[in-house]
Scaffold this active site. Sequence first.
Site, short mmCIF file in Angstrom:
data_model
loop_
_atom_site.label_atom_id
_atom_site.label_comp_id
_atom_site.label_asym_id
_atom_site.label_seq_id
_atom_site.Cartn_x
_atom_site.Cartn_y
_atom_site.Cartn_z
N TRP A 156 -17.28 14.36 -6.45
CA TRP A 156 -17.12 15.46 -5.49
C TRP A 156 -17.68 16.78 -5.98
O TRP A 156 -17.76 17.73 -5.21
CB TRP A 156 -15.64 15.63 -5.12
N ASN A 157 -18.05 16.87 -7.23
CA ASN A 157 -18.32 18.23 -7.74
C ASN A 157 -19.67 18.80 -7.31
O ASN A 157 -19.79 20.02 -7.12
CB ASN A 157 -18.13 18.31 -9.25
N LYS A 180 -21.72 5.54 -1.76
CA LYS A 180 -20.31 5.81 -1.51
C LYS A 180 -20.01 7.21 -2.05
O LYS A 180 -19.91 7.43 -3.23
CB LYS A 180 -19.41 4.79 -2.21
N GLY A 233 -19.15 10.25 -12.50
CA GLY A 233 -17.73 10.48 -12.27
C GLY A 233 -16.97 10.49 -13.58
O GLY A 233 -17.53 10.83 -14.63
N GLU A 255 -23.01 8.58 -15.67
CA GLU A 255 -22.89 9.92 -16.25
C GLU A 255 -21.42 10.28 -16.12
O GLU A 255 -20.90 10.35 -15.02
CB GLU A 255 -23.81 10.85 -15.47
N LEU A 256 -20.77 10.44 -17.27
CA LEU A 256 -19.31 10.40 -17.30
C LEU A 256 -18.64 11.65 -17.85
O LEU A 256 -17.57 11.58 -18.44
CB LEU A 256 -18.85 9.20 -18.12
N CYS A 289 -19.61 18.60 -15.11
CA CYS A 289 -19.60 17.71 -16.27
C CYS A 289 -20.17 18.42 -17.49
O CYS A 289 -19.84 18.08 -18.61
CB CYS A 289 -20.40 16.47 -15.94
N GLU A 390 -11.35 16.07 -20.97
CA GLU A 390 -12.06 16.83 -19.94
C GLU A 390 -11.06 17.38 -18.92
O GLU A 390 -10.39 16.62 -18.23
CB GLU A 390 -13.09 15.95 -19.23
P1 NAI Z 1 -13.62 9.26 -10.18
O1 NAI Z 1 -14.49 8.93 -11.31
O2 NAI Z 1 -12.43 8.39 -9.97
O3 NAI Z 1 -14.46 9.30 -8.81
C1 NAI Z 1 -15.86 9.28 -8.76
C2 NAI Z 1 -16.29 8.32 -7.68
O4 NAI Z 1 -15.88 7.00 -8.03
C3 NAI Z 1 -15.67 8.60 -6.31
O5 NAI Z 1 -16.62 8.35 -5.31
C4 NAI Z 1 -14.56 7.59 -6.26
O6 NAI Z 1 -14.18 7.24 -4.95
C5 NAI Z 1 -15.19 6.41 -6.96
N1 NAI Z 1 -14.23 5.44 -7.47
C6 NAI Z 1 -12.95 5.66 -7.86
N2 NAI Z 1 -12.39 4.51 -8.26
C7 NAI Z 1 -13.30 3.54 -8.12
C8 NAI Z 1 -13.33 2.14 -8.38
N3 NAI Z 1 -12.26 1.50 -8.85
N4 NAI Z 1 -14.46 1.46 -8.14
C9 NAI Z 1 -15.54 2.08 -7.67
N5 NAI Z 1 -15.59 3.39 -7.40
C10 NAI Z 1 -14.48 4.13 -7.62
O7 NAI Z 1 -13.19 10.76 -10.35
P2 NAI Z 1 -12.11 11.63 -9.55
O8 NAI Z 1 -10.83 10.86 -9.39
O9 NAI Z 1 -12.73 12.18 -8.35
O10 NAI Z 1 -11.88 12.80 -10.60
C11 NAI Z 1 -11.10 12.54 -11.76
C12 NAI Z 1 -11.67 13.23 -12.96
O11 NAI Z 1 -12.98 12.79 -13.22
C13 NAI Z 1 -11.82 14.72 -12.84
O12 NAI Z 1 -10.63 15.36 -13.14
C14 NAI Z 1 -12.90 15.02 -13.83
O13 NAI Z 1 -12.33 15.17 -15.11
C15 NAI Z 1 -13.76 13.79 -13.82
N6 NAI Z 1 -14.98 13.96 -13.05
C16 NAI Z 1 -16.17 14.00 -13.70
C17 NAI Z 1 -17.34 14.18 -13.02
C18 NAI Z 1 -18.65 14.25 -13.71
O14 NAI Z 1 -19.59 14.80 -13.17
N7 NAI Z 1 -18.78 13.71 -14.88
C19 NAI Z 1 -17.35 14.31 -11.57
C20 NAI Z 1 -16.05 14.22 -10.95
C21 NAI Z 1 -14.93 14.04 -11.68
#
Ligand code: NAI
Length: 498
Positions: A156-157, A180, A233, A255-256, A289, A390
């Site tokens: 979402w960011n 997605k 994510g 990219e995590l 990130c 993070e």
């Molecule tokens: P997330 O990693 O859970 O979500 C990212 C994407 O993955 C979303 O589209 C979500 O619907 C999808 N997703 C979630 N669970 C899944 C699964 N089991 N299988 C496949 N896809 C799945 O991150 P979330 O919950 O939005 O944020 C949590 C933390 O992640 C944040 O607090 C932050 O620390 C970190 N984050 C890091 C980002 C980056 O750019 N590295 C971006 C967003 C969040």
Amino acid sequence: MASESLQTYQMYIDGAWVEAAGGETFESFNPFTAKPWALIPRGGAEDVERAVAAAHRAATSGDWPAMTASQRGHMLRKLGDLVVDAADDLAKTEVRDNGKLLAEMNGQTRYLPQWYYYYAGLADKIEGSVIPIDKPGHFNYTKWEPLGVVACIIPWNSPLLLMAWKLAPLLAAGNTAVIKPSEFTSASALEFMKLVEQAGFPPGVVNVVTGFGPEVGGPLVEHPKVAKIAFTGSDRTGKLIYQQAAKDLKKVSMELGGKSPNIVFADAHIENAVKGAVSGIFAATGQTCIAGSRLLVQESIHNEFVDKLVSLGAQARMGNPMSLETQVGPVTNIPQYEKVLGYIDIAKGEGAEAVLGGGRAERPECGDGWFVEPTIFTGVRNDMRIAQEEVFGPVLSVIPFKDDEEAIAIGNDVLFGLAAGVWTQNIGRAITMADKLQAGTIWVNTYRAVSYLSPFGGYKHSGLGRENGQQMIKEYLQQKSVWIETSNAEAPNPFVMR
Ligand code: NAI
Ligand code: MG
């Protein structure tokens, strides 16, 4: 708010605008008003099945695989032109759904077309080679072929930007996509599909299925016809997806996130370094990130530097992200808001001292929005949770260091390795730091610079693979080696290798 006043969206599957198979929707919130503003289809396994089937058909038959690479490039260029025209509207959608600053999004959506143009240009420059083969009477050449269906899972960011980093190269390479978006920010990807449709991509080449991680992301990752998963994510979800992908040896790039050190030496241009520290942690409300969330300051300037940083941070204007004057907007979603506030409590519990902020923002200009005060902690040790995990919010940990060696040791002492900043006027020190820091991006006397031209990605737990730049197109291609016997000579002993 009555649901009829909400903007309603449909998903884009196989070139058609559709509801979720189950007919359900969910609300998307505006983080500034803390109210829902849009209704998004709540997709599930059946929708994933339809989208992957369409993407697979489009990858293997019909117009898309028949197009030349130049024609694919032309179509991507057209998409880029449409993004230019739609940039201002796309920016407003991101601000409404995400809470990002209009001041930043105006720039970001106007920059977005460059990804489509760049990979449009690259589409017909992916060349195989003729190998000077050592086997007499053989002609051997290589070619690059698309993988097939790529699942793009977007956070979402920075929804449109992080989608472009995947979509532009994967299309240039001749793949098809099922996207997605994050459940918190689905609207901009759906707006973007109107442009994909206008550009004339054949049905099924690009699809969007909206919904929640386990309900849409899960079935997408497990679908046998998905060849690759491109994910940005959290490290937690990334590691889960990697395990699931292993079951059918799907390719992954991910990219995590990070816990990037932003390192200030006593010989730095101090005023610029103060600004660099601010842009590292308060820009985008720290929800990036690449946030420079660990500020390492050389002991001899620590107090002076922190004073300057606190006075600049204290001036940050918070409020409506649609106002071009605003510098710090809301946190994008409630779980994230609670997570950031939770980490502030954790830091206090660990003995860190909040020298700026340290809680939710109660300013009148913040209204009902999900705002956190720009927060600076001193007295942080690198082994504290606030220094290791993070936060993804406007929360900075300041850690003093003595000398170069200690800066490197502290800088590298985290699981992540996405980026690092170095502030010094000494060129030798800058190059040595760039060599020794374990991160995919090093910024010297600058911060948060990214481009379609330059590879981006993580060391260590920050990810696998790279995005941006020329080389990364290979992440969406597979190489084939073709052998042809040219001599028509009698075949040799078939029981031994040629
Ligand atoms: P997330 O990693 O859970 O979500 C990212 C994407 O993955 C979303 O589209 C979500 O619907 C999808 N997703 C979630 N669970 C899944 C699964 N089991 N299988 C496949 N896809 C799945 O991150 P979330 O919950 O939005 O944020 C949590 C933390 O992640 C944040 O607090 C932050 O620390 C970190 N984050 C890091 C980002 C980056 O750019 N590295 C971006 C967003 C969040
Ligand atoms: Mg939203």
